[in-house]
Design an enzyme around this catalytic site. Structure first.
Site, PDB file in Angstrom:
ATOM      1  N   CYS A 573       0.840  -1.195   0.000  1.00  0.00           N
ATOM      2  CA  CYS A 573       0.000   0.000   0.000  1.00  0.00           C
ATOM      3  C   CYS A 573       0.877   1.248   0.000  1.00  0.00           C
ATOM      4  O   CYS A 573       2.031   1.215   0.433  1.00  0.00           O
ATOM      5  CB  CYS A 573      -0.900   0.021   1.243  1.00  0.00           C
ATOM      6  SG  CYS A 573      -2.077  -1.349   1.309  1.00  0.00           S
ATOM      7  N   THR A 574       0.288   2.327  -0.481  1.00  0.00           N
ATOM      8  CA  THR A 574       0.998   3.599  -0.445  1.00  0.00           C
ATOM      9  C   THR A 574       0.772   4.212   0.933  1.00  0.00           C
ATOM     10  O   THR A 574      -0.247   4.864   1.179  1.00  0.00           O
ATOM     11  CB  THR A 574       0.475   4.537  -1.543  1.00  0.00           C
ATOM     12  OG1 THR A 574       0.561   3.877  -2.801  1.00  0.00           O
ATOM     13  CG2 THR A 574       1.288   5.821  -1.586  1.00  0.00           C
TER      14      THR A 574
END
Length: 711
Positions: A573-574
């Site tokens: 995930c960012t």
């Protein structure tokens, strides 16, 4: 004519003019104010319209319509055209004084303004203009304040009338049908109907009615007064009377009396209040009166200006009027009208060169509808961009709405809606006039090999993405992974499109604009012959004063590969600080707007922010146009950098673009399935071998040196 002193009569009283303003007039004024006038509060010529009274119980108003004002795109003149030839609309010249603030509206010196406008009528009478163009006798004006945030309009009409002192006396007033003989009445009706039906005279509001001794009537222009003098003729001064009252003439007669007594030195005469019924002369409703007028002392002095009255009363009180259109308007129409308010106000003082038409017609493609995509879409709409396409293949997760501004909890239910679809629905709820589209698809990526069964679908996705890039003016690269930006970077370089990347770290960000493609013009991709392509290869598209700017991949010496395999959740995930995406998104959109307003556009060289150009001084309205903006939240810092295009870039160099143009989908499939293909094609493989060889030689030299020392 001898002065009459013994004649008695009652005071001649007039029914005041009443105003009516169509909603379209306020819309046109608002548009004109926002798009053209700005803070210019100079008096603006307008046109009012009225017609003879046509109902025994209702007076006609002086009306302002949409075309009372010029269109906001009329650059030739701000004077609206008078609508000659329309029997239903007698044109009257007017002036609007539109103030910029409510305080200025209330501070208007109404007494002085009324006298100033009345002076114009006085001068038209003295000069003879009122005889040539009698509509000036009914000249009017209004003061106004348009509150464009609330769609509320304050206004006050004035119909200047010169004051006769002593006032005019009314000797007699009766219905015209009773004043004329039956033969005269029939002839007058026919003559008036003919006058009203002629395109040359239908909207001439003041005229002469001449009745000969044999009861034959004609209607003539005021300028024909001298020719109408003759023994046995009745002469009446006629005017279109908007009033319906049986015992009072309408307001236009007031200045008409001043013209008659001053121009022709008449003290006793007959006037004809012309009224209609269903478009034809109605002598039962019309009036004929006999007036007694004494030329006031001082009127023969050219420097003299009579007093004037004429401010419209509001329900019997001397107060202005207010109209609130916000509640009565369609919400969508209101949203469209108010959407660009901030931008149009910016043009008034700060940014006169802002091109809103260019922004509203711009087509933007957003690749990624996550945290960055949502913010970029919102910022684009704030700048007036109305054509937005979102592409994403993900669904809205429970963790998204807090960070991704276009989603709510409802979008997460039942497995979640597709992000692109939900984002477009949200944009249309925010602003119904936005032209938003959505596509659900994955972006084919190098380093992510596919099976033969998947090949057809991937090729179709590549073609679709190619077509989307070609059909849009600007492309935003807002995806989570590095490799998903490769194909869009290549397609933008191939088509010479504006491409802007926004990428996030945990507390740092990168925003950059890609340079132009390696070939100076966007030629066709399939039908070009070998000689043309070879010639293109020799002519790179350079920026204004040097090398072309690089793309997102120009600073990397490795081809994009699978960056998500074997990663933990936080790596997949960012994960960023919440404030980072709005900052990067806003800068990305600001960068686009700067490109659009720079004369060199995509070919503009990269600027570096310095203390000398702090505040935007770069001889351009929006300031400097950087290539890259890198920022850090941990340091609360930001810097601008310039990176030139690499001859070995795996996305935008001439070798890669040429190969894509030559082999098309076959090339893309090879890049997707073979991780080292792009490195081999661009020479990066040999470059890395040379670098490794150089390192080995350097290490051997170090060993020899150590042996020598020890010996």
């Amino acid at each position: 004519m001898a002065r009459i002193e013994e004649e008695k009569g009652s005071l001649l009283q007039f029914a005041p003019f009443q105003s009516a303003v169509d909603e379209g007039f306020w819309h046109r004024l608002s548009s004109l104010k926002l798009n053209k006038l700005g803070i210019d509060d100079s008096p603006l010529p307008i046109t009012g319209f009225y017609a003879p009274c046509s109902h025994s119980q209702v007076s006609n108003h002086l009306t302002l319509l949409t075309d009372s004002l010029p269109a906001d795109d009329n650059e030739q003149s701000v004077t609206p055209a008078l609508g000659h030839g329309n029997r239903n609309r007698c044109s009257v010249p007017g002036i609007i004084y539109n103030t910029n603030t409510l305080e200025a509206y209330h501070a208007v010196d109404k007494k002085s303004l009324l006298k100033e406008e009345a002076k114009k009528i006085w001068e038209d009478i003295l000069s003879g203009k009122a005889v040539e163009d009698s509509s000036v006798l009914s000249r009017f004006f209004l003061i106004s304040f348009a509150d464009l945030k609330k769609w509320s309009f304050h206004y006050w009409f004035a119909f200047p009338a010169l004051v006769l002192d002593p006032p005019a006396k009314l000797v007699e007033l009766k219905p015209a049908a009773q004043w004329f003989t039956s033969e005269e009445a029939e002839s007058v009706s026919a003559a008036c109907n003919e006058w009203r039906n002629s395109s040359l005279t239908s909207d001439v509001p003041f005229f002469l009615v001449i009745i000969t001794s044999d009861a034959h009537a004609t209607v003539r222009h005021l300028k024909d007064w001298e020719a109408c003098q003759g023994d046995g003729q009745k002469v009446l001064f006629g005017f279109y009377d908007p009033c319906h009252l049986p015992n009072n003439p309408g307001w236009p007669l007031r200045n008409f009396l001043a013209l008659i007594c001053l121009r022709w030195n008449l003290q006793k005469f007959n006037f004809f209040c012309y009224r209609e019924n269903r478009g034809f002369a109605d002598l039962a409703l019309s009036l004929v009166g006999e007036a007694l007028v004494t030329v006031p002392q001082g009127w023969r002095d050219c420097q003299y200006v009579p007093n004037a009255v004429g401010w419209e009363r509001n329900r019997g009180r001397s107060i202005s009027r207010n109209v609130d259109l916000a509640k009565s308007m369609d919400p969508t129409r209101l949203a469209i009208s108010a959407a660009d308010l901030n931008l149009k106000l910016m043009r008034w003082r700060a940014l006169p060169s802002l091109d809103l038409d260019k922004l509203s017609s711009l087509k933007c493609l957003l690749l990624g509808a996550g945290t960055l995509g949502c913010q970029v879409a919102r910022m684009l709409m704030s700048w007036g961009v109305r054509k937005i396409t979102l592409l994403d293949n993900g669904r809205v997760a429970m963790s998204n709405p807090l960070r991704q501004s276009l989603y709510t909890l409802d979008d997460c239910l039942n497995g979640g809606d597709f992000k692109a679809m939900a984002a477009v629905k949200s944009l249309k709820r925010i602003f119904p006039a936005v032209e938003a589209e959505w596509f659900v698809m994955a972006i084919p990526m190098p380093g992510h090999p596919i099976t033969s069964q998947e090949e057809e679908g991937v090729v179709e996705d590549c073609r679709r993405l190619h077509d989307l890039v070609d059909s849009h003016d600007a492309v935003f690269l807002l995806t989570d992974t590095r490799e998903s930006r490769w194909l869009p970077s290549l397609l933008c370089a191939n088509a010479n499109k504006i491409a802007i990347t926004a990428a996030l770290g945990f507390d740092s960000f990168l925003v950059m604009r890609h340079g132009p493609g390696p070939f100076g013009s966007n030629l066709g991709h399939k039908d070009e012959d070998a000689n043309t392509l070879s010639a293109e290869m020799d002519e790179l598209a350079l920026t204004e004063r040097g090398q072309r700017l690089g793309c997102y991949f120009c600073n990397d010496v490795v081809a994009p590969t699978d960056s998500t395999a074997n990663r933990t959740l936080d790596q997949q995930c960012t994960v960023t600080r919440p404030g980072l995406a709005p900052i990067a998104s806003s800068l990305a959109v600001e960068l686009l707007v700067n490109i659009l307003h720079h004369p060199n556009g995509i070919f503009t060289k990269g600027a570096i922010a310095t203390s000398n150009n702090y505040g935007g001084n770069d001889e351009q309205p929006l300031g400097i146009l950087p290539h890259q903006i890198r920022g850090s939240l941990s340091q609360f810092s930001q810097m601008t950098l310039v990176g030139h295009a690499s001859d070995s870039c795996t996305a935008c160099c001439s070798i890669v673009v040429k190969e894509y143009r030559r082999r098309g989908m076959e090339f893309l499939l090879q890049a997707i399935n073979h991780p080292t293909y792009l490195e081999d094609l661009t020479g990066l493989t040999e470059l890395m071998k040379s670098a490794n060889s150089y390192k080995l030689d350097w290490d051997n030299d170090d060993d020899d040196d150590e042996d020598c020392v020890e010996s």
